[in-house]
Design a protein around this motif. Structure first.
Motif, PDB file in Angstrom:
ATOM      1  N   UNK A   1     -24.614 -52.119 -10.424  1.00  0.00           N
ATOM      2  CA  UNK A   1     -24.396 -51.297 -11.265  1.00  0.00           C
ATOM      3  C   UNK A   1     -23.211 -51.638 -12.280  1.00  0.00           C
ATOM      4  N   UNK A   2     -22.309 -52.431 -11.869  1.00  0.00           N
ATOM      5  CA  UNK A   2     -20.921 -52.875 -12.427  1.00  0.00           C
ATOM      6  C   UNK A   2     -19.832 -51.645 -12.108  1.00  0.00           C
ATOM      7  N   UNK A   3     -20.092 -50.800 -11.172  1.00  0.00           N
ATOM      8  CA  UNK A   3     -19.114 -49.734 -10.863  1.00  0.00           C
ATOM      9  C   UNK A   3     -18.518 -50.094  -9.621  1.00  0.00           C
ATOM     10  N   UNK A   4     -17.310 -49.533  -9.321  1.00  0.00           N
ATOM     11  CA  UNK A   4     -16.623 -49.734  -8.096  1.00  0.00           C
ATOM     12  C   UNK A   4     -17.040 -48.997  -6.923  1.00  0.00           C
ATOM     13  N   UNK A   5     -17.468 -47.824  -7.386  1.00  0.00           N
ATOM     14  CA  UNK A   5     -18.335 -46.887  -6.387  1.00  0.00           C
ATOM     15  C   UNK A   5     -19.171 -45.952  -7.301  1.00  0.00           C
TER      16      UNK A   5
ATOM     17  N   UNK B   1     -14.870 -35.858 -17.939  1.00  0.00           N
ATOM     18  CA  UNK B   1     -15.886 -35.940 -17.055  1.00  0.00           C
ATOM     19  C   UNK B   1     -16.134 -36.936 -16.022  1.00  0.00           C
ATOM     20  N   UNK B   2     -16.906 -36.519 -14.979  1.00  0.00           N
ATOM     21  CA  UNK B   2     -17.222 -37.465 -14.051  1.00  0.00           C
ATOM     22  C   UNK B   2     -18.556 -37.647 -13.938  1.00  0.00           C
ATOM     23  N   UNK B   3     -19.260 -38.587 -13.614  1.00  0.00           N
ATOM     24  CA  UNK B   3     -20.715 -38.947 -13.257  1.00  0.00           C
ATOM     25  C   UNK B   3     -20.768 -39.666 -12.424  1.00  0.00           C
ATOM     26  N   UNK B   4     -22.027 -39.097 -11.386  1.00  0.00           N
ATOM     27  CA  UNK B   4     -22.528 -39.884 -10.162  1.00  0.00           C
ATOM     28  C   UNK B   4     -23.526 -40.723 -10.708  1.00  0.00           C
ATOM     29  N   UNK B   5     -23.385 -41.893 -10.325  1.00  0.00           N
ATOM     30  CA  UNK B   5     -24.740 -42.968 -10.616  1.00  0.00           C
ATOM     31  C   UNK B   5     -25.516 -43.018  -9.353  1.00  0.00           C
ATOM     32  N   UNK B   6     -26.612 -42.538  -9.398  1.00  0.00           N
ATOM     33  CA  UNK B   6     -27.528 -42.780  -8.209  1.00  0.00           C
ATOM     34  C   UNK B   6     -28.122 -44.209  -7.857  1.00  0.00           C
ATOM     35  N   UNK B   7     -27.815 -44.915  -8.615  1.00  0.00           N
ATOM     36  CA  UNK B   7     -28.288 -46.366  -8.471  1.00  0.00           C
ATOM     37  C   UNK B   7     -27.307 -46.951  -7.507  1.00  0.00           C
ATOM     38  N   UNK B   8     -26.002 -46.305  -7.480  1.00  0.00           N
ATOM     39  CA  UNK B   8     -24.958 -46.682  -6.499  1.00  0.00           C
ATOM     40  C   UNK B   8     -25.249 -46.319  -5.117  1.00  0.00           C
ATOM     41  N   UNK B   9     -26.018 -46.855  -4.389  1.00  0.00           N
ATOM     42  CA  UNK B   9     -26.297 -46.131  -3.019  1.00  0.00           C
ATOM     43  C   UNK B   9     -26.778 -44.758  -2.916  1.00  0.00           C
ATOM     44  N   UNK B  10     -27.357 -44.360  -3.842  1.00  0.00           N
ATOM     45  CA  UNK B  10     -28.229 -43.249  -4.000  1.00  0.00           C
ATOM     46  C   UNK B  10     -27.123 -42.382  -4.344  1.00  0.00           C
ATOM     47  N   UNK B  11     -26.008 -42.647  -5.091  1.00  0.00           N
ATOM     48  CA  UNK B  11     -25.128 -41.652  -5.369  1.00  0.00           C
ATOM     49  C   UNK B  11     -24.493 -40.943  -4.191  1.00  0.00           C
TER      50      UNK B  11
END
Length: 343
Positions: free
Chosen positions: A104-108, A124-134
């Motif tokens: 994902x390129x994200x820290x978490x 704004x905050x976004x949860x990325x489901x691709x990172x361990x299912x968000x």
């Protein structure tokens, strides 16, 4: 001989070698099986043109589509212990995190940004489901809390895009502790009288649904999003009954008063901008009301231009429709009309 080995043979091999095709060049619609070119899907905000199916969107792409000109500033987040419980199942927890970060390129699982939405400053905050299912772990909880407190410090509305499978089991009780901690941060937003808008995307389940995802001032859901605590399969096995069609889907929850709106992704940015303006710049003595003929179950598309003047005792004095107001267009589907309140 060197010329043949260094020049001729590599050229022959390059001609005969099959061209590698990227894995994501074509994407299959989970609903209809339609194949769509990835670039076309990306240009359409990851909505399948034929079936209108809303596919998942990465955190960075989500923020770019939200902010004006796609420009935003990432908020620095506090560091947390990477593996506090030294957890290991089939693989080390640290290895899973490294793979997720590379993917994902994200820290978490949560990315927080600040910028302008239709000229208004927001966080704004976004949860990325691709990172361990968000999943909600210590780092994700700190990110949500930091985003909310940044909104309080900057006196800006806070928008959350929720997408999660629940708490992160690899962190045990520490992940569950993020539920009350984020709830306290939501209370700080309320005490500061700042708007908190939640966009529920597919899927939003588990401890996230049981905490900050359902504590917003306004809840918007994307079409077809799965929203609930436990999944339908678990519920069916528990109660030993067949669930209704569309159970826990956004449209079902709209009909039963669980969410306030179901908004297409193409209209989401406009809707969020209108809501933030409405809640951030209220006009004293006025509020949006729903006509009497809507009963709270079958209510749809209540006109946002319907304005009520409230008297000193809170009773409606008169109702008018303003044609030249920027609230002239409906901003979504509304259910469960509540008594008007003075703002």
């Amino acid at each position: 001989m060197n010329w043949i080995n260094n020049v001729v043979r590599p050229k022959i091999r390059s001609i005969l070698r099959k061209k590698e095709v990227p894995d994501n060049l074509w994407v299959k619609c989970p609903e209809t099986g339609q194949m769509i070119y990835y670039k076309d899907l990306e240009a359409n905000q990851f909505v399948v043109p034929g079936s209108d199916y809303h596919m998942r969107v990465g955190a960075s792409a989500r923020l770019k589509s939200l902010f004006d000109a796609g420009e935003y500033e990432t908020i620095a987040l506090p560091e947390v212990p990477l593996d506090p419980l030294k957890f290991r199942d089939e693989r080390r927890y640290t290895d899973r995190i490294k793979d997720a970060r590379g993917k994902t390129g994200l820290a978490d699982a949560v990315l927080v940004g600040t910028g302008k939405l239709q000229g208004e400053n927001i966080v704004a905050a976004v949860q990325d489901f691709d990172f361990l299912g968000g999943s909600l772990g210590t780092a994700a909880g700190e990110a949500v809390i930091s985003g909310m407190r940044t909104a309080v410090n900057r006196k800006s509305p806070f928008i959350l895009f929720a997408a999660s499978g629940g708490a992160r089991m690899q962190e045990g009780i520490l992940s569950l502790m993020q539920m009350p901690r984020t709830t306290v941060a939501v209370q700080e937003l309320r005490e500061a009288k700042l708007p908190y808008v939640v966009v529920l995307t597919h899927p939003t389940t588990g401890g996230v649904t049981a905490s900050y995802a359902m504590l917003g001032d306004i809840h918007i859901a994307e079409p077809g999003a799965l929203i609930g605590f436990a999944g339908p399969r678990v519920i069916e096995q528990t109660i030993r009954e067949q669930l209704p069609n569309g159970f826990q889907r956004a449209e079902y929850l709209l009909d039963h008063g669980m969410v306030d709106m179901v908004v297409h992704r193409h209209k989401l940015r406009e809707t969020l901008g209108r809501i933030c303006r409405l809640l951030t710049h209220p006009r004293p003595g006025r509020d949006i009301v729903v006509p009497d003929h809507l009963d709270g179950v079958n209510a749809r598309a209540a006109p946002a231009s319907t304005i009520a003047r409230l008297g000193g005792n809170g009773e409606i004095v008169d109702i008018e429709v303003e044609e030249d107001d920027d609230l002239n267009e409906p901003f979504g589907q509304v259910v469960d009309p509540r008594p008007p309140r003075s703002v």
